[in-house]
Each structure stands twice: as structure tokens, then as C-alpha cells.
Design an enzyme around this catalytic site. Sequence first.
Site, PDB file in Angstrom:
ATOM      1  N   HIS A  73      -2.065  -4.049  -2.913  1.00 36.02           N
ATOM      2  CA  HIS A  73      -1.233  -3.297  -3.858  1.00 36.02           C
ATOM      3  C   HIS A  73       0.246  -3.603  -3.652  1.00 36.02           C
ATOM      4  O   HIS A  73       0.672  -3.991  -2.569  1.00 36.02           O
ATOM      5  CB  HIS A  73      -1.517  -1.781  -3.807  1.00 36.02           C
ATOM      6  CG  HIS A  73      -1.018  -1.048  -2.614  1.00 36.02           C
ATOM      7  ND1 HIS A  73      -1.717  -0.022  -2.008  1.00 36.02           N
ATOM      8  CD2 HIS A  73       0.141  -1.144  -1.889  1.00 36.02           C
ATOM      9  CE1 HIS A  73      -1.015   0.448  -0.990  1.00 36.02           C
ATOM     10  NE2 HIS A  73       0.120  -0.215  -0.895  1.00 36.02           N
ATOM     11  N   GLU A  99      -2.502  -0.012  -7.502  1.00 36.51           N
ATOM     12  CA  GLU A  99      -3.733  -0.292  -6.772  1.00 36.51           C
ATOM     13  C   GLU A  99      -4.558  -1.343  -7.517  1.00 36.51           C
ATOM     14  O   GLU A  99      -4.266  -1.647  -8.672  1.00 36.51           O
ATOM     15  CB  GLU A  99      -4.540   1.005  -6.625  1.00 36.51           C
ATOM     16  CG  GLU A  99      -3.816   2.120  -5.851  1.00 36.51           C
ATOM     17  CD  GLU A  99      -3.805   1.909  -4.326  1.00 36.51           C
ATOM     18  OE1 GLU A  99      -3.830   0.756  -3.861  1.00 36.51           O
ATOM     19  OE2 GLU A  99      -3.764   2.933  -3.604  1.00 36.51           O
ATOM     20  N   ASP A 157       8.528   4.120  -5.811  1.00 29.21           N
ATOM     21  CA  ASP A 157       7.508   5.154  -5.993  1.00 29.21           C
ATOM     22  C   ASP A 157       7.831   6.433  -5.233  1.00 29.21           C
ATOM     23  O   ASP A 157       8.735   6.467  -4.393  1.00 29.21           O
ATOM     24  CB  ASP A 157       6.127   4.621  -5.575  1.00 29.21           C
ATOM     25  CG  ASP A 157       6.175   3.725  -4.331  1.00 29.21           C
ATOM     26  OD1 ASP A 157       7.087   3.904  -3.503  1.00 29.21           O
ATOM     27  OD2 ASP A 157       5.292   2.862  -4.189  1.00 29.21           O
ATOM     28  N   ASN A 216      -4.868  -3.766   0.682  1.00 30.61           N
ATOM     29  CA  ASN A 216      -5.744  -4.097  -0.446  1.00 30.61           C
ATOM     30  C   ASN A 216      -5.007  -4.877  -1.528  1.00 30.61           C
ATOM     31  O   ASN A 216      -5.504  -5.021  -2.639  1.00 30.61           O
ATOM     32  CB  ASN A 216      -6.341  -2.810  -1.036  1.00 30.61           C
ATOM     33  CG  ASN A 216      -5.289  -1.867  -1.604  1.00 30.61           C
ATOM     34  OD1 ASN A 216      -4.089  -2.170  -1.594  1.00 30.61           O
ATOM     35  ND2 ASN A 216      -5.708  -0.718  -2.100  1.00 30.61           N
TER      36      ASN A 216
END
Length: 242
Positions: free
Chosen positions: A138, A143, A67, A136
Amino acid sequence: MKLVIAKDYEDLSKQAARLIAEEVTRHPSTILGLATGGTPVGMYQELIALHKEEGIDFSQATSFNLDEYVGLPGHHPQSYRTYMEDNLFTHINLPTDKTNIPRGDAADLGAECKRYEQAIAASGGIDIQVLGIGNNGHIGFNEPGSTKETTTRVVQLTESTIQANARYFHKIEEVPTQAVSMGIQTILGAKKIILLASGKAKAEAVHSMLEGEMTPDVPASLLQQHPNVTVIVDEEAASALS
Ligand code: F6R
């Protein structure tokens, strides 16, 4: 998924680096999938040491990063291109023209995502993908809510991810709110996956990934359907496992 509980961060970094080094030694033209963030820094240091001390040769390898932040040119101090140059690329013999990171400053981001996905396919696909995991759940910047059909695209970062990444910026307002990220389908296309997690803050996410149901609400849990995943955690990150 295969679970390895390392003694500590140093052990985790060494074990991960060994897996990459073995892959590159066995198959010099390996296609590496790489991650940024705090977790793989130790692994990159170990890989640099293996290159310098044992001659692990990256000259025929290719890399694709997961990314990049939208809006940051590659030379920006907080871009993932700069991170990779500083933490790995300038210290090993991986040719610069074989290092691929999405262009977060592309004028046409849709076209850039398509180009990136096609470049991965044209290379023959990723042989070994390194992943971290967000608090979380990801992976990449996929996400919660990201489905297994997703490919490289522009994603909106959640508030918790923006806050977690603010440590690298002067102030939170400077953290980009969007990124270009490989999708879950792109990641699941890798032949092998190594996921690294260190520290107590990752314990809940590691538990949900390994012991929870497979759900887009915890994107890392979607790795349960992949046939060759090695999860390397330290004892703190393993502390919520039953
Ligand atoms: C980085 C990436 C992210 C990180 C994750 C964990 O390229 O895609 O998924 O792996 O946010 O980050 P750290 O390692 O900083 O806790």
C-alpha cells in the site's frame, strides 16, 4: 523509476532529507506531500538538523499529509497530526496554518475528502511527495485493490495494516479500522515522488513495486507510470530485487 540503494537507514534518511532540502531551497514556496509511519522519522530528524544547522527555510512552504485515522481528533496522541507535530512541525519554521492533514474527526467525512482534494488543487499541486510502503504494497492508505482513478476518500484498513500499526497503540482493538487517505490519482498528481523503504519486511513489496506488473493488487506498482519517482531503499529492503 529511479532506484537508489542506500547503505543503511541513516544513509537513506540523509539522502531523502537532502532531496527535500534541495527542493525547498530552489523553490521556497514548495508544496510538500508528507507521510507518517516509522520509515520517515529519520528523514524528519535530518530535516530538523538541516534547518537548525544550515538554515533550510520552510517559512514559505506548505504541506499536505497523505492520511489520517478516522475517528481520531488532531490532538489524540496517536493521530497523524500529533505525529507530525512531534516529529517535524514543532522543530522547523513551517507555519502551522500551512500544514494540512485530513480531519479524521470531521462530522461529514465525504465533504472533508472533497475539501482536501480541492485544497491540494488550489495550492497548485504537490511538488514533492514522500511515501512509505506497506508490507502489502500500500501507499498512503491505498490498500490492495485501489485503482489509479482513486482520489481522497475514506478507506477500510486491511487486517495486515491494522496489525502493523498496532505497535503505536496500547492494544489492537484501539487501532482505527478506517482512514481518510489521498488516492492513487492524488499521489500520481505530484510532480516528484520519493518512496522510502527500510528493512527485510519491505523486500517483497519493493520487488513487486519495481519488478512486478502494474496492478491495483500492489498499489505501489502503479507508480511505474509516473515520470519522476525516486525509490530510496536500504540493502535489506533491496534484498528481493533480481
Ligand atoms: C503513512 C502512510 C503509510 C506508511 C506505510 C509504511 O502516512 O501513508 O502508507 O507509509 O504503512 O509504514 P512504516 O513506515 O511504519 O513501515
